[in-house]
Design a protein around this motif. Sequence first.
Motif, short mmCIF file in Angstrom:
data_model
loop_
_atom_site.label_atom_id
_atom_site.label_comp_id
_atom_site.label_asym_id
_atom_site.label_seq_id
_atom_site.Cartn_x
_atom_site.Cartn_y
_atom_site.Cartn_z
N PRO A 11 0.64 -1.07 -0.02
CA PRO A 11 -0.05 -0.06 -0.19
C PRO A 11 0.87 1.25 0.14
O PRO A 11 0.34 2.28 -0.48
CB PRO A 11 -0.74 -0.17 1.39
N GLN A 12 2.08 1.50 0.79
CA GLN A 12 3.09 2.39 0.73
C GLN A 12 3.31 2.62 -0.77
O GLN A 12 3.24 3.76 -1.31
CB GLN A 12 4.33 2.19 1.58
N LEU A 13 3.75 1.60 -1.43
CA LEU A 13 4.24 1.56 -2.84
C LEU A 13 3.05 2.32 -3.87
O LEU A 13 3.16 2.97 -4.73
CB LEU A 13 4.82 0.66 -3.27
N ASP A 14 1.97 1.70 -3.71
CA ASP A 14 0.87 2.22 -4.48
C ASP A 14 0.56 3.73 -4.01
O ASP A 14 0.19 4.27 -5.09
CB ASP A 14 -0.37 1.40 -3.96
N SER A 15 0.41 4.22 -2.97
CA SER A 15 0.28 5.39 -2.75
C SER A 15 1.49 6.25 -3.19
O SER A 15 1.06 7.57 -3.68
CB SER A 15 0.36 5.51 -1.05
N LEU A 16 2.57 5.75 -3.19
CA LEU A 16 3.76 6.71 -3.56
C LEU A 16 3.41 6.97 -4.99
O LEU A 16 3.58 8.01 -5.55
CB LEU A 16 5.00 6.12 -3.24
N LEU A 17 3.26 5.94 -6.03
CA LEU A 17 2.87 5.81 -7.25
C LEU A 17 1.95 6.80 -7.95
O LEU A 17 1.78 7.55 -8.74
CB LEU A 17 2.69 4.33 -7.61
N ASP A 18 0.68 6.75 -7.06
CA ASP A 18 -0.36 7.60 -7.09
C ASP A 18 -0.10 9.08 -7.14
O ASP A 18 -0.58 9.94 -7.91
CB ASP A 18 -1.58 7.02 -6.45
N ALA A 19 0.68 9.27 -6.07
CA ALA A 19 0.72 10.74 -5.56
C ALA A 19 2.11 11.41 -6.36
O ALA A 19 2.08 12.70 -6.67
CB ALA A 19 1.16 10.86 -4.22
N HIS A 20 3.00 10.63 -6.77
CA HIS A 20 4.25 11.40 -7.21
C HIS A 20 4.76 10.84 -8.33
O HIS A 20 5.83 11.51 -8.98
CB HIS A 20 5.25 11.01 -6.00
N ALA A 21 4.61 9.77 -9.13
CA ALA A 21 5.11 9.26 -10.30
C ALA A 21 4.33 10.26 -11.21
O ALA A 21 3.39 10.18 -11.46
CB ALA A 21 4.96 7.94 -10.43
N ALA A 22 5.52 10.42 -12.43
CA ALA A 22 4.91 11.21 -13.61
C ALA A 22 4.37 10.05 -14.61
O ALA A 22 4.61 8.86 -14.39
CB ALA A 22 6.00 11.90 -14.14
#
Length: 465
Positions: A11-22
């Motif tokens: 879930p941490q990685l999913d949240s990071l991906l949704d919020a910060h990855a271009a």
Amino acid sequence: MSTDLCRQLTPQLDSLLDAHAAQPLRIALAYSGGLDSSVLLALLVEWAEQRSVQLFAFHIQHGISPHAETWHQHCAQICQQKQVRFASQHLQLANWQDTGLEEAARMQRYAALGQLCQQHQITLLLTAHHLDDQAETVLMHLLRGSGVAGLGGMDSVNHAPSLLGSPEVRIARPLLSITREALEAYALEYQVAHIEDESNLDPRYTRNALRHQVMPHLAANFPQFQARLARTAQHMQAAQRLLQELAELDLQNCADGAQLLLPAVLALNPERRDNLMRHWLALHDKRMPSASWLREMWQQLQTEDVEAHPCISHPDCQIRLYRQRIYLTPRYDAERLEAQAQHFVWQGEAELRFDAFHGSLQFVPVAADEAGELGLACTYLREQTLEIHYRRGGEQLKLAANRATRSLKQHYQSQHIPTWQRTFLPLISCQQKLLFAPGLGLDCYFTQMQASESARVRLVWRADA
């Protein structure tokens, strides 16, 4: 343990991906080949494949260890086996005597990672810092006498433009809540191949001394002390956010454009003054000063001599006072004045770069209702050989036909241009006559040339930050 680790990280990685990855979805891992980053790489591979994420591994070789090339080959081979995109950069550490080898290596490593992120259009960089690293960081800052910001340790996600050289890239640390013990167990269970850096055993490095000589004693007497120090870091981060909100309010009341008004700043109590100054420096991506540096700075700025222009040196900039305003300026170096004059011809460019003078000359089109007084005729300008140079003495400028010719010193004084800036502002001459002075404008002698022409430009000098 391994199942719990995957379940905790997903879930941490999913949240990071949704919020910060271009877009397209791509992230990078700072991959040293050590245990921590090797475990994170192993966890990321399957996760990235399931989410159609392009995963990169960036390896920085310092060349400090005689085994550095072997480690580089190991990392490249692992990435090839796992079908992870691999990129690396070799460093030649130099000029590290002032900061120490450990700090110089850290700074240059992050700068190299930032360059790789820009080359591969990466906006989210993961590092393998874990709970024990966080505890070490808090302890290290505590022993150095750091303030609230230092005791906040590492953020789970943050920008670091001064480290990475890019304001777009974020650093994320998804393992901050995971212990080193859990990572070791995962590596053992899944046979994660990794290298052992012999320098991690060298007690001359601060972190190693804490890791091998102090933390085992803490663990023996204070079980789960790492988690307690991490909670302290969270409390400090919350306190730092409150201090930042206070500094933003004080900045609104004390700022005059890009400067601070000294009387307004001195009206604050000493603690709020220091908090405001740290915030102001952080806004300009400058390193945090020590308490002793701040104390000396305030003493110098509170001079009673109105003609004095104190200059306080900071590793990244200078703090100056002029007419009761506090300026944050680049570190002006007298060697810059040795730049030789350069002749050039304008061929219609929007901007010309002059590295020797640390800035760019812009040619800005003048609106029709401004033409005739503020602009230069483009046709006339293209036919001239121009010269950029520093002050030689005796220069004069006439800004308008109905205004007197005055010396540059008189003009600078009337426009409140600080004395230290005047020396480092390059001038533009034409036909051995001053054409343009930054901060002042164009000589009207040249604006009158071909007055009927409608295509006109004005000049703007943009100095490097």
